[in-house]
Design a protein around this motif. Structure first.
Motif, PDB file in Angstrom:
ATOM      1  N   ALA A 268      71.494  84.131  -6.951  1.00 16.75           N
ATOM      2  CA  ALA A 268      72.137  84.094  -8.213  1.00 16.75           C
ATOM      3  C   ALA A 268      71.333  83.377  -9.235  1.00 16.75           C
ATOM      4  CB  ALA A 268      72.856  83.269  -8.579  1.00 16.75           C
ATOM      5  N   ARG A 269      70.834  84.025 -11.317  1.00 16.95           N
ATOM      6  CA  ARG A 269      70.019  83.887 -11.075  1.00 16.95           C
ATOM      7  C   ARG A 269      70.101  81.881 -11.938  1.00 16.95           C
ATOM      8  NH1 ARG A 269      65.806  86.052 -14.237  1.00 16.95           N
ATOM      9  NH2 ARG A 269      64.987  85.300 -16.080  1.00 16.95           N
ATOM     10  N   GLU A 270      69.525  81.749 -10.465  1.00 23.00           N
ATOM     11  CA  GLU A 270      69.579  80.063 -10.265  1.00 23.00           C
ATOM     12  C   GLU A 270      67.922  79.894 -10.341  1.00 23.00           C
ATOM     13  OE1 GLU A 270      71.992  78.949  -8.276  1.00 23.00           O
ATOM     14  OE2 GLU A 270      73.696  79.201  -9.331  1.00 23.00           O
ATOM     15  N   GLU A 271      67.648  78.463 -10.504  1.00 23.87           N
ATOM     16  CA  GLU A 271      65.698  78.442 -10.280  1.00 23.87           C
ATOM     17  C   GLU A 271      65.748  78.314  -8.575  1.00 23.87           C
ATOM     18  OE1 GLU A 271      62.498  74.308 -10.965  1.00 23.87           O
ATOM     19  OE2 GLU A 271      64.122  74.993 -12.248  1.00 23.87           O
ATOM     20  N   SER A 272      64.476  78.428  -8.029  1.00 21.77           N
ATOM     21  CA  SER A 272      64.729  78.884  -6.872  1.00 21.77           C
ATOM     22  C   SER A 272      62.970  77.785  -6.772  1.00 21.77           C
ATOM     23  CB  SER A 272      64.071  79.918  -5.905  1.00 21.77           C
ATOM     24  OG  SER A 272      65.530  81.005  -6.252  1.00 21.77           O
ATOM     25  N   TRP A 273      62.242  78.188  -7.502  1.00 18.61           N
ATOM     26  CA  TRP A 273      60.940  77.287  -7.258  1.00 18.61           C
ATOM     27  C   TRP A 273      60.573  77.001  -8.262  1.00 18.61           C
ATOM     28  CZ3 TRP A 273      56.088  79.444  -8.376  1.00 18.61           C
ATOM     29  CH2 TRP A 273      56.148  80.772  -8.073  1.00 18.61           C
TER      30      TRP A 273
ATOM     31  N   ALA B  66      52.547  69.304  -8.585  1.00 20.27           N
ATOM     32  CA  ALA B  66      54.356  69.656  -7.407  1.00 20.27           C
ATOM     33  C   ALA B  66      54.250  70.926  -7.423  1.00 20.27           C
ATOM     34  CB  ALA B  66      54.832  68.396  -7.861  1.00 20.27           C
ATOM     35  N   LEU B  67      54.784  71.444  -6.452  1.00 14.19           N
ATOM     36  CA  LEU B  67      55.754  72.383  -6.447  1.00 14.19           C
ATOM     37  C   LEU B  67      57.491  71.496  -5.206  1.00 14.19           C
ATOM     38  CD1 LEU B  67      56.330  75.414  -6.202  1.00 14.19           C
ATOM     39  CD2 LEU B  67      55.404  74.921  -3.649  1.00 14.19           C
ATOM     40  N   HIS B  68      58.708  72.606  -6.738  1.00 15.56           N
ATOM     41  CA  HIS B  68      59.495  71.574  -6.415  1.00 15.56           C
ATOM     42  C   HIS B  68      60.018  73.123  -5.933  1.00 15.56           C
ATOM     43  CE1 HIS B  68      59.900  67.577  -8.991  1.00 15.56           C
ATOM     44  NE2 HIS B  68      58.668  67.629  -8.392  1.00 15.56           N
ATOM     45  N   ILE B  69      61.395  72.646  -4.847  1.00 20.94           N
ATOM     46  CA  ILE B  69      61.824  73.983  -4.091  1.00 20.94           C
ATOM     47  C   ILE B  69      62.918  72.930  -4.008  1.00 20.94           C
ATOM     48  CG2 ILE B  69      61.351  75.393  -2.345  1.00 20.94           C
ATOM     49  CD1 ILE B  69      58.221  74.479  -1.760  1.00 20.94           C
ATOM     50  N   GLN B  70      64.179  74.841  -4.337  1.00 26.48           N
ATOM     51  CA  GLN B  70      65.726  74.993  -4.263  1.00 26.48           C
ATOM     52  C   GLN B  70      65.806  76.267  -3.747  1.00 26.48           C
ATOM     53  OE1 GLN B  70      66.792  73.084  -7.916  1.00 26.48           O
ATOM     54  NE2 GLN B  70      65.113  73.019  -8.843  1.00 26.48           N
ATOM     55  N   CYS B  71      65.031  76.710  -2.777  1.00 27.26           N
ATOM     56  CA  CYS B  71      65.432  77.256  -1.400  1.00 27.26           C
ATOM     57  C   CYS B  71      64.933  77.074  -0.378  1.00 27.26           C
ATOM     58  CB  CYS B  71      65.085  78.490  -2.222  1.00 27.26           C
ATOM     59  SG  CYS B  71      63.271  79.139  -2.262  1.00 27.26           S
ATOM     60  N   ALA B  72      64.779  78.528   0.290  1.00 31.16           N
ATOM     61  CA  ALA B  72      64.449  77.921   1.239  1.00 31.16           C
ATOM     62  C   ALA B  72      62.579  78.097   1.961  1.00 31.16           C
ATOM     63  CB  ALA B  72      64.764  79.454   2.891  1.00 31.16           C
ATOM     64  N   PHE B  73      62.199  76.983   2.746  1.00 27.51           N
ATOM     65  CA  PHE B  73      60.769  76.839   2.583  1.00 27.51           C
ATOM     66  C   PHE B  73      60.489  76.533   4.091  1.00 27.51           C
ATOM     67  CE2 PHE B  73      62.189  72.906   1.344  1.00 27.51           C
ATOM     68  CZ  PHE B  73      60.980  71.807   1.957  1.00 27.51           C
TER      69      PHE B  73
ATOM     70  N   VAL C 243      57.482  79.880   0.706  1.00 31.22           N
ATOM     71  CA  VAL C 243      59.299  79.781  -0.230  1.00 31.22           C
ATOM     72  C   VAL C 243      59.052  80.989   0.028  1.00 31.22           C
ATOM     73  CG1 VAL C 243      59.870  78.742  -2.251  1.00 31.22           C
ATOM     74  CG2 VAL C 243      57.699  78.108  -1.099  1.00 31.22           C
ATOM     75  N   PHE C 244      60.773  81.056   0.156  1.00 30.90           N
ATOM     76  CA  PHE C 244      61.538  82.527  -0.200  1.00 30.90           C
ATOM     77  C   PHE C 244      62.896  82.220  -0.946  1.00 30.90           C
ATOM     78  CE2 PHE C 244      61.880  80.925   4.317  1.00 30.90           C
ATOM     79  CZ  PHE C 244      60.342  80.987   4.573  1.00 30.90           C
ATOM     80  N   PRO C 245      63.023  82.668  -1.675  1.00 30.25           N
ATOM     81  CA  PRO C 245      64.729  81.980  -2.684  1.00 30.25           C
ATOM     82  C   PRO C 245      65.654  82.912  -1.872  1.00 30.25           C
ATOM     83  CG  PRO C 245      62.620  83.215  -4.530  1.00 30.25           C
ATOM     84  CD  PRO C 245      61.741  83.020  -2.752  1.00 30.25           C
ATOM     85  N   ASP C 246      66.891  82.714  -1.677  1.00 28.37           N
ATOM     86  CA  ASP C 246      67.418  82.832  -1.080  1.00 28.37           C
ATOM     87  C   ASP C 246      68.925  83.163  -1.238  1.00 28.37           C
ATOM     88  OD1 ASP C 246      67.352  80.481  -0.985  1.00 28.37           O
ATOM     89  OD2 ASP C 246      67.947  80.484   0.940  1.00 28.37           O
ATOM     90  N   ARG C 247      68.874  83.830  -2.866  1.00 30.34           N
ATOM     91  CA  ARG C 247      69.970  83.425  -3.146  1.00 30.34           C
ATOM     92  C   ARG C 247      69.920  85.068  -3.995  1.00 30.34           C
ATOM     93  NH1 ARG C 247      68.286  78.389  -6.089  1.00 30.34           N
ATOM     94  NH2 ARG C 247      68.961  76.879  -4.566  1.00 30.34           N
TER      95      ARG C 247
ATOM     96  N   SER D 109      55.450  87.555  -4.539  1.00 29.77           N
ATOM     97  CA  SER D 109      55.582  88.310  -4.380  1.00 29.77           C
ATOM     98  C   SER D 109      56.619  88.577  -5.526  1.00 29.77           C
ATOM     99  CB  SER D 109      56.582  89.447  -3.140  1.00 29.77           C
ATOM    100  OG  SER D 109      58.288  88.424  -3.333  1.00 29.77           O
ATOM    101  N   PRO D 110      57.525  89.840  -6.195  1.00 30.24           N
ATOM    102  CA  PRO D 110      58.040  90.269  -7.317  1.00 30.24           C
ATOM    103  C   PRO D 110      59.710  89.412  -7.224  1.00 30.24           C
ATOM    104  CG  PRO D 110      57.009  92.747  -7.015  1.00 30.24           C
ATOM    105  CD  PRO D 110      56.420  91.759  -5.516  1.00 30.24           C
ATOM    106  N   THR D 111      59.931  89.348  -5.114  1.00 30.79           N
ATOM    107  CA  THR D 111      61.125  89.044  -5.526  1.00 30.79           C
ATOM    108  C   THR D 111      61.178  87.279  -5.655  1.00 30.79           C
ATOM    109  OG1 THR D 111      60.870  89.131  -2.533  1.00 30.79           O
ATOM    110  CG2 THR D 111      62.089  90.917  -4.085  1.00 30.79           C
ATOM    111  N   GLY D 112      60.577  86.763  -5.613  1.00 32.02           N
ATOM    112  CA  GLY D 112      59.724  85.340  -6.164  1.00 32.02           C
ATOM    113  C   GLY D 112      58.886  84.408  -4.518  1.00 32.02           C
ATOM    114  N   ALA D 113      58.838  85.783  -3.447  1.00 32.10           N
ATOM    115  CA  ALA D 113      58.416  84.866  -2.346  1.00 32.10           C
ATOM    116  C   ALA D 113      57.415  84.314  -2.941  1.00 32.10           C
ATOM    117  CB  ALA D 113      58.247  85.685  -1.293  1.00 32.10           C
ATOM    118  N   LEU D 114      56.576  82.832  -2.278  1.00 29.36           N
ATOM    119  CA  LEU D 114      55.041  82.778  -2.677  1.00 29.36           C
ATOM    120  C   LEU D 114      54.712  82.002  -1.598  1.00 29.36           C
ATOM    121  CD1 LEU D 114      54.043  81.172  -5.433  1.00 29.36           C
ATOM    122  CD2 LEU D 114      55.119  79.183  -5.206  1.00 29.36           C
ATOM    123  N   THR D 115      54.016  81.872  -1.038  1.00 29.54           N
ATOM    124  CA  THR D 115      52.618  81.733  -0.348  1.00 29.54           C
ATOM    125  C   THR D 115      51.697  80.711  -0.440  1.00 29.54           C
ATOM    126  OG1 THR D 115      53.712  83.631   1.668  1.00 29.54           O
ATOM    127  CG2 THR D 115      51.558  82.440   1.763  1.00 29.54           C
ATOM    128  N   LEU D 116      51.100  79.799   0.142  1.00 26.66           N
ATOM    129  CA  LEU D 116      50.280  79.172  -0.246  1.00 26.66           C
ATOM    130  C   LEU D 116      48.961  79.204   1.188  1.00 26.66           C
ATOM    131  CD1 LEU D 116      51.619  76.066  -2.420  1.00 26.66           C
ATOM    132  CD2 LEU D 116      50.777  78.251  -3.343  1.00 26.66           C
TER     133      LEU D 116
END
Length: 152
Positions: A130-135, A42-49, A124-128, A107-114
């Protein structure tokens, strides 16, 4: 675990998996996959995707904010948003197409592409800040990887 090892873990986990379905748990995007050995991933996503096919956006995280036609004001709580309708349709399409993940980019900034067969892609593109889980990508009852590295 350092970022390079975690990135390698994500690639190893998801490459070769089959995209099975998309959905949500409250406001968290959920992508379910079947690994090469038949295991549940699974991939759980808590940011923009978003989920695309070729250059067309089929589903986006912002779709959760739009009430589908004829739905009541409590559409989000009742899973009757535009996202829910599109996710159900997309899951049926994925079930028939069985797109296989060919490439995992991070990417080093957390962007993830499948990137998957049939022109399917999950971005998936982290957009916050704060140091909180993005995915988080994981094997049920197994290893977990995510962004930011070391937080999961």
């Amino acid at each position: 675990m350092d970022a390079d090892r975690e990135s390698l873990g994500v690639r190893r986990l998801l490459t070769g998996a089959v995209l099975r379905s998309v959905g949500r748990a409250v406001d968290m995007g959920v992508v379910e996959l079947t690994g090469e050995q038949g295991e549940d991933l699974a991939l759980h996503i808590q940011c923009a995707f978003r989920v695309l096919r070729e250059d067309k956006v089929l589903l986006g995280s912002r779709d959760m904010t739009y009430v589908r036609n004829g739905a009541e004001a409590d559409a989000f709580d009742n899973f009757t948003t535009a996202y829910d309708d599109r996710a159900a349709l997309l899951s049926r399409v994925l079930g028939g197409a069985r797109p296989k993940i060919e490439n995992v980019l991070q990417s080093p900034t957390g962007a993830l592409t499948l990137e998957a067969t049939g022109g399917f892609r999950v971005e998936v593109f982290p957009d916050r800040s704060a140091r909180e889980e993005s995915w988080r990508a994981f094997r049920r009852d197994g290893e977990h990887y995510g962004f930011p590295p070391g937080l999961v």
